[in-house]
Design a protein around this motif. Structure first.
Motif, PDB file in Angstrom:
ATOM      1  N   GLU A  82       0.755  -1.005  -0.033  1.00 50.48           N
ATOM      2  CA  GLU A  82       0.017  -0.076  -0.011  1.00 50.48           C
ATOM      3  C   GLU A  82       0.828   1.285   0.052  1.00 50.48           C
ATOM      4  OE1 GLU A  82      -3.295   0.613  -0.699  1.00 50.48           O
ATOM      5  OE2 GLU A  82      -3.387  -1.676  -0.691  1.00 50.48           O
ATOM      6  N   LEU A  83       1.945   1.173   0.674  1.00 51.23           N
ATOM      7  CA  LEU A  83       2.953   2.484   0.731  1.00 51.23           C
ATOM      8  C   LEU A  83       3.458   2.681  -0.725  1.00 51.23           C
ATOM      9  CD1 LEU A  83       4.463   1.914   4.438  1.00 51.23           C
ATOM     10  CD2 LEU A  83       2.949   3.928   3.560  1.00 51.23           C
ATOM     11  N   ILE A  84       3.880   1.553  -1.156  1.00 49.68           N
ATOM     12  CA  ILE A  84       4.473   1.773  -2.508  1.00 49.68           C
ATOM     13  C   ILE A  84       3.299   2.262  -3.684  1.00 49.68           C
ATOM     14  CG2 ILE A  84       5.321   0.421  -4.508  1.00 49.68           C
ATOM     15  CD1 ILE A  84       6.990  -1.215  -2.323  1.00 49.68           C
ATOM     16  N   SER A  85       1.936   1.553  -3.274  1.00 45.92           N
ATOM     17  CA  SER A  85       0.967   2.073  -4.450  1.00 45.92           C
ATOM     18  C   SER A  85       0.685   3.606  -4.165  1.00 45.92           C
ATOM     19  CB  SER A  85      -0.388   1.112  -4.286  1.00 45.92           C
ATOM     20  OG  SER A  85      -0.632   1.746  -2.912  1.00 45.92           O
ATOM     21  N   MET A  86       0.922   3.962  -2.862  1.00 51.78           N
ATOM     22  CA  MET A  86       0.590   5.444  -2.643  1.00 51.78           C
ATOM     23  C   MET A  86       1.935   6.393  -2.970  1.00 51.78           C
ATOM     24  SD  MET A  86      -2.426   5.765  -1.803  1.00 51.78           S
ATOM     25  CE  MET A  86      -2.577   7.137  -0.864  1.00 51.78           C
ATOM     26  N   ARG A  87       2.879   5.848  -3.733  1.00 53.87           N
ATOM     27  CA  ARG A  87       4.161   6.457  -4.002  1.00 53.87           C
ATOM     28  C   ARG A  87       5.157   6.977  -2.861  1.00 53.87           C
ATOM     29  NH1 ARG A  87       4.608   5.978  -8.769  1.00 53.87           N
ATOM     30  NH2 ARG A  87       3.952   6.720 -10.678  1.00 53.87           N
ATOM     31  N   GLU A  88       5.032   6.116  -1.657  1.00 54.54           N
ATOM     32  CA  GLU A  88       5.717   6.272  -0.556  1.00 54.54           C
ATOM     33  C   GLU A  88       6.676   5.263  -0.709  1.00 54.54           C
ATOM     34  OE1 GLU A  88       5.410   8.732   1.991  1.00 54.54           O
ATOM     35  OE2 GLU A  88       3.428   9.559   1.095  1.00 54.54           O
ATOM     36  N   ILE A 114       7.260  -6.853  -7.680  1.00 57.20           N
ATOM     37  CA  ILE A 114       5.908  -6.714  -8.125  1.00 57.20           C
ATOM     38  C   ILE A 114       5.496  -5.241  -8.200  1.00 57.20           C
ATOM     39  CG2 ILE A 114       3.680  -7.530  -8.559  1.00 57.20           C
ATOM     40  CD1 ILE A 114       4.595 -10.127  -8.235  1.00 57.20           C
ATOM     41  N   MET A 115       5.479  -4.943  -6.930  1.00 62.12           N
ATOM     42  CA  MET A 115       4.984  -3.516  -6.683  1.00 62.12           C
ATOM     43  C   MET A 115       5.892  -2.604  -7.194  1.00 62.12           C
ATOM     44  SD  MET A 115       2.174  -3.716  -5.172  1.00 62.12           S
ATOM     45  CE  MET A 115       1.905  -1.932  -5.204  1.00 62.12           C
ATOM     46  N   LEU A 116       7.162  -2.734  -7.267  1.00 66.48           N
ATOM     47  CA  LEU A 116       8.018  -1.733  -7.983  1.00 66.48           C
ATOM     48  C   LEU A 116       7.694  -1.628  -9.567  1.00 66.48           C
ATOM     49  CD1 LEU A 116      11.458  -2.543  -6.516  1.00 66.48           C
ATOM     50  CD2 LEU A 116       9.916  -0.265  -6.019  1.00 66.48           C
ATOM     51  N   ASN A 117       7.417  -2.679 -10.129  1.00 69.72           N
ATOM     52  CA  ASN A 117       7.046  -2.883 -11.546  1.00 69.72           C
ATOM     53  C   ASN A 117       5.933  -2.168 -11.658  1.00 69.72           C
ATOM     54  OD1 ASN A 117       9.262  -4.009 -13.059  1.00 69.72           O
ATOM     55  ND2 ASN A 117       8.676  -6.179 -12.187  1.00 69.72           N
ATOM     56  N   LYS A 118       4.894  -2.441 -10.827  1.00 70.46           N
ATOM     57  CA  LYS A 118       3.462  -1.989 -11.172  1.00 70.46           C
ATOM     58  C   LYS A 118       3.484  -0.277 -10.996  1.00 70.46           C
ATOM     59  CE  LYS A 118       0.429  -5.385  -9.408  1.00 70.46           C
ATOM     60  NZ  LYS A 118      -0.411  -5.707  -8.401  1.00 70.46           N
ATOM     61  N   LYS A 119       4.270  -0.023 -10.407  1.00 72.79           N
ATOM     62  CA  LYS A 119       4.722   1.528 -10.160  1.00 72.79           C
ATOM     63  C   LYS A 119       5.390   2.105 -11.135  1.00 72.79           C
ATOM     64  CE  LYS A 119       1.385   2.088  -7.669  1.00 72.79           C
ATOM     65  NZ  LYS A 119       0.156   2.976  -8.190  1.00 72.79           N
ATOM     66  N   GLU A 123      14.092   0.312 -13.002  1.00 75.37           N
ATOM     67  CA  GLU A 123      15.301   0.238 -12.588  1.00 75.37           C
ATOM     68  C   GLU A 123      15.620  -0.472 -11.353  1.00 75.37           C
ATOM     69  OE1 GLU A 123      17.425   4.004 -13.382  1.00 75.37           O
ATOM     70  OE2 GLU A 123      16.678   3.957 -15.293  1.00 75.37           O
ATOM     71  N   LYS A 124      14.872   0.223 -10.203  1.00 72.29           N
ATOM     72  CA  LYS A 124      15.053  -0.460  -8.861  1.00 72.29           C
ATOM     73  C   LYS A 124      14.566  -1.902  -8.888  1.00 72.29           C
ATOM     74  CE  LYS A 124      15.247   0.080  -4.477  1.00 72.29           C
ATOM     75  NZ  LYS A 124      16.583   0.185  -3.947  1.00 72.29           N
ATOM     76  N   SER A 125      13.470  -2.180  -9.695  1.00 70.68           N
ATOM     77  CA  SER A 125      13.025  -3.427  -9.795  1.00 70.68           C
ATOM     78  C   SER A 125      14.041  -4.757 -10.231  1.00 70.68           C
ATOM     79  CB  SER A 125      11.856  -3.707 -10.706  1.00 70.68           C
ATOM     80  OG  SER A 125      11.485  -5.119 -11.441  1.00 70.68           O
ATOM     81  N   ILE A 126      14.867  -4.027 -11.346  1.00 71.39           N
ATOM     82  CA  ILE A 126      15.856  -4.890 -11.793  1.00 71.39           C
ATOM     83  C   ILE A 126      17.062  -4.968 -10.793  1.00 71.39           C
ATOM     84  CG2 ILE A 126      17.693  -4.791 -13.617  1.00 71.39           C
ATOM     85  CD1 ILE A 126      15.820  -3.508 -15.485  1.00 71.39           C
ATOM     86  N   GLU A 150      13.686  -9.062 -17.644  1.00 72.24           N
ATOM     87  CA  GLU A 150      13.483  -8.959 -19.313  1.00 72.24           C
ATOM     88  C   GLU A 150      12.303  -7.949 -19.543  1.00 72.24           C
ATOM     89  OE1 GLU A 150      12.144 -12.182 -22.702  1.00 72.24           O
ATOM     90  OE2 GLU A 150      14.185 -12.695 -21.430  1.00 72.24           O
ATOM     91  N   LYS A 151      11.501  -8.161 -18.764  1.00 68.34           N
ATOM     92  CA  LYS A 151      10.224  -7.433 -18.864  1.00 68.34           C
ATOM     93  C   LYS A 151      10.507  -6.003 -18.602  1.00 68.34           C
ATOM     94  CE  LYS A 151       6.783 -10.717 -18.675  1.00 68.34           C
ATOM     95  NZ  LYS A 151       5.402 -11.565 -18.198  1.00 68.34           N
ATOM     96  N   ALA A 152      11.140  -5.959 -17.448  1.00 71.30           N
ATOM     97  CA  ALA A 152      11.573  -4.398 -16.921  1.00 71.30           C
ATOM     98  C   ALA A 152      12.291  -3.720 -17.756  1.00 71.30           C
ATOM     99  CB  ALA A 152      12.141  -4.396 -15.589  1.00 71.30           C
ATOM    100  N   ARG A 153      13.379  -4.421 -18.371  1.00 66.51           N
ATOM    101  CA  ARG A 153      14.532  -3.760 -19.344  1.00 66.51           C
ATOM    102  C   ARG A 153      13.671  -3.252 -20.790  1.00 66.51           C
ATOM    103  NH1 ARG A 153      19.401  -7.668 -18.130  1.00 66.51           N
ATOM    104  NH2 ARG A 153      20.446  -6.471 -16.695  1.00 66.51           N
ATOM    105  N   ALA A 154      12.727  -4.116 -20.962  1.00 64.54           N
ATOM    106  CA  ALA A 154      11.847  -3.668 -22.257  1.00 64.54           C
ATOM    107  C   ALA A 154      11.113  -2.456 -21.959  1.00 64.54           C
ATOM    108  CB  ALA A 154      10.972  -4.915 -22.626  1.00 64.54           C
ATOM    109  N   ARG A 155      10.639  -2.311 -20.662  1.00 62.35           N
ATOM    110  CA  ARG A 155      10.120  -1.052 -20.388  1.00 62.35           C
ATOM    111  C   ARG A 155      10.751   0.257 -19.942  1.00 62.35           C
ATOM    112  NH1 ARG A 155       6.149  -4.828 -17.172  1.00 62.35           N
ATOM    113  NH2 ARG A 155       4.674  -5.253 -18.671  1.00 62.35           N
ATOM    114  N   LEU A 156      12.105   0.077 -20.033  1.00 60.24           N
ATOM    115  CA  LEU A 156      12.941   1.493 -19.977  1.00 60.24           C
ATOM    116  C   LEU A 156      12.971   2.139 -20.825  1.00 60.24           C
ATOM    117  CD1 LEU A 156      16.026  -0.307 -17.846  1.00 60.24           C
ATOM    118  CD2 LEU A 156      14.088   1.324 -16.919  1.00 60.24           C
TER     119      LEU A 156
END
Length: 156
Positions: A82-88, A114-119, A123-126, A150-156
């Motif tokens: 929830e904190l991550i979803s609220m950009r905290e 997963i939360m990092l990717n959703k937001k 880079e932090k996810s990788i 791989e998916k995260a790099r494709a979105r950078l």
């Protein structure tokens, strides 16, 4: 002698024996009703939290921070998400670090990633995936981390 009618079967039972009658004869019905009530309460709580989150975000964040003080891993994971979803992000990461310091489990790392990717924090996810891969060496987890990277790099 007073009698009461059982609300489940309609049988007249002595008042002082009604409870015993109900739990011995109708326990399945009672359980079913309790689960229905619990589901309704769960939905009401969800709607209240959602309303609080949408309409009073600062109060919601404060509530989540206080809730995170509970010593329950599932509650802490919920709060982290929830904190991550609220950009905290800093608060969410602090909670993540606390969680893994107490119980370094793959599931906690995965929830965080997963939360990092959703937001959109790819880079932090990788970076976090690479850290997790150094800690957990089972093949299935490694393969999952590679797919996420791989998916995260494709979105950078």
């Amino acid at each position: 002698m007073e009698y009461e009618m059982c609300p489940y079967c309609g049988k007249e039972v002595e008042s002082n024996e009604l409870y015993e009658h109900m739990i011995t004869e109708h326990m399945n019905e009672i359980r079913k009703e309790e689960f229905i009530m619990l589901d309704e309460m769960k939905q009401q709580h969800y709607e209240l939290l959602l309303d609080l989150k949408r309409n009073h975000p600062s109060i919601f964040v404060k509530f989540i921070e206080e809730l995170a003080e509970e010593e329950n891993e599932k509650i802490k994971i919920f709060c982290m998400k929830e904190l991550i979803s609220m950009r905290e992000f800093e608060k969410g990461e602090k909670l993540f670090r606390e969680l893994i310091s107490k119980n370094n489990k793959k599931e906690i790392w995965l929830e965080y990633i997963i939360m990092l990717n959703k937001k959109g924090k790819y880079e932090k996810s990788i970076e976090t995936c690479l850290q997790a891969m150094k800690i957990f060496d089972d093949e299935e987890f490694q393969a999952r981390m590679k797919r996420i990277i791989e998916k995260a790099r494709a979105r950078l």
